[in-house]
Write an enzyme that holds these catalytic residues in place. Sequence first.
Site, mmCIF file in Angstrom:
data_model
loop_
_atom_site.group_PDB
_atom_site.id
_atom_site.type_symbol
_atom_site.label_atom_id
_atom_site.label_comp_id
_atom_site.label_asym_id
_atom_site.label_seq_id
_atom_site.Cartn_x
_atom_site.Cartn_y
_atom_site.Cartn_z
ATOM 1 N N LYS A 7 48.615 31.498 34.485
ATOM 2 C CA LYS A 7 47.734 31.670 33.322
ATOM 3 C C LYS A 7 48.463 31.336 32.014
ATOM 4 C CE LYS A 7 44.895 35.082 35.746
ATOM 5 N NZ LYS A 7 44.796 36.510 36.095
ATOM 6 N N LYS A 24 42.396 29.071 38.444
ATOM 7 C CA LYS A 24 43.593 28.926 37.582
ATOM 8 C C LYS A 24 44.702 28.139 38.249
ATOM 9 C CE LYS A 24 44.075 33.165 39.614
ATOM 10 N NZ LYS A 24 43.510 34.465 39.691
ATOM 11 N N THR A 84 32.891 35.847 45.739
ATOM 12 C CA THR A 84 32.637 36.813 44.668
ATOM 13 C C THR A 84 32.203 36.111 43.374
ATOM 14 O OG1 THR A 84 34.358 38.158 45.649
ATOM 15 C CG2 THR A 84 33.691 38.760 43.433
HETATM 16 N N1 HSE Z 1 44.472 39.000 40.760
HETATM 17 C C1 HSE Z 1 44.066 38.752 39.421
HETATM 18 C C2 HSE Z 1 44.338 39.994 38.573
HETATM 19 C C3 HSE Z 1 42.608 38.396 39.394
HETATM 20 O O1 HSE Z 1 44.712 41.035 39.124
HETATM 21 O O2 HSE Z 1 44.256 39.935 37.362
HETATM 22 C C4 HSE Z 1 42.165 37.607 38.210
HETATM 23 O O3 HSE Z 1 42.800 36.376 38.085
#
Ligand code: HSE
Length: 402
Positions: A200, A100, A11
Amino acid sequence: MINIAVLGYGTVGSGVVEVIETNKGMVDKKATHELNVKYILDLRDFPEDPYGDRVVHDVNIILNDDTVGIVCETMGGVGAAYQFTRQALERGKSVCTSNKELVAKHGPELLKIAGEHNCNYLFEASVGGGIPIIRPLNYSLTAERIDAITGILNGTTNYILSKMEREGADFDEVLKEAQEKGYAERNPEADVEGHDACRKIAILSSLMLGKNVDSEKIFTEGITKITAADFLYAKEAGYTIKLLARAKRQGDSETLAMVAPFLIPKDHPLAMVNDVFNAVFVTGNMLGDSMYYGRGAGKLPTASAVVSDVIDCARHQGKVITCFWDEEEARLSDVGETKRAFFLRVKSSAGQKVQEAFPGGRVIEAGKGGEIGYITGPVKEREFQAKYEALGGEAFNRIRLF
Ligand code: HSE
């Protein structure tokens, strides 16, 4: 001209090619060089794709090609992605990534290798998708001592919580629907248990401190226990519920870092961030509060952030872009020792007990028979938890207040 290789044509990787080609004239101008996607590394072939002829299956073709200056790592994971990133940096090729997990785990080491080889490791897309947040922390806010960062850093959980609030639905029901619509992963654990947000905030807090915050040491609690009833009480008391990722300096030497659902006042800017949107609320000692808002995931927003890093690398060929993130470990506070107010939902029979255990709080009625809500005054987490556990089956849930 600068040749580029994209590792992983999923993606985000295909989005990177799309952004470079769609905005070609503008991107090249801003990069001050023509950018040419020379290779795409993937296990699969893409015979129907207009860039199918650039697909290679052996990373060495890319690593050994001295004309490749910039590599986009959009593979994910910490195995092959880590090896390929190291090898590219060791050959002086800059790497731009959306990964990340890898940045949180090996960020300072990869930055050091990049510095030693006169190239760059950039990761704007690793936090908040398309929201510019890494660059503001590295460039725009460099005059600040950042005292706190609070983020809604996961779109899946924010979508689920927003929908639970709006529709009065329970967690399982909304998760199932989100999975059916493709908004949530089939295995949603990393999102709903808070691990994604944890990685994050590990990255953001490391940049805030200039030292390494180990994601495995960050206290992390997900949203699976949040119910429709919790939202009823939250609304009655003037709050909403958000999964917040927080990093806050505590004195001169410690930082509180945690991920958990919080009751947050309805009028706080983060309370207004709904659905799949993300936001990062940064408090600096000179600027005060600032907030960065946008799409935290998705093909083109994330790819746009990767390409912004490619442009930065192109502009800084042969120069190292300074990033303060040392390998030295940051000291994290014991969450059990921090003080805050809590919301509890208990059986009516335990109402008296709760008020005696946590004097000075306030009762919240939400019209649900047989139970009451209660918001305590500030109390140490460890003390609260002991008293909460002593309530046994009389307690339904507890959520921290922001
Ligand atoms: N799975 C993550 C979210 C995607 O839902 O924010 C982006 O890092």
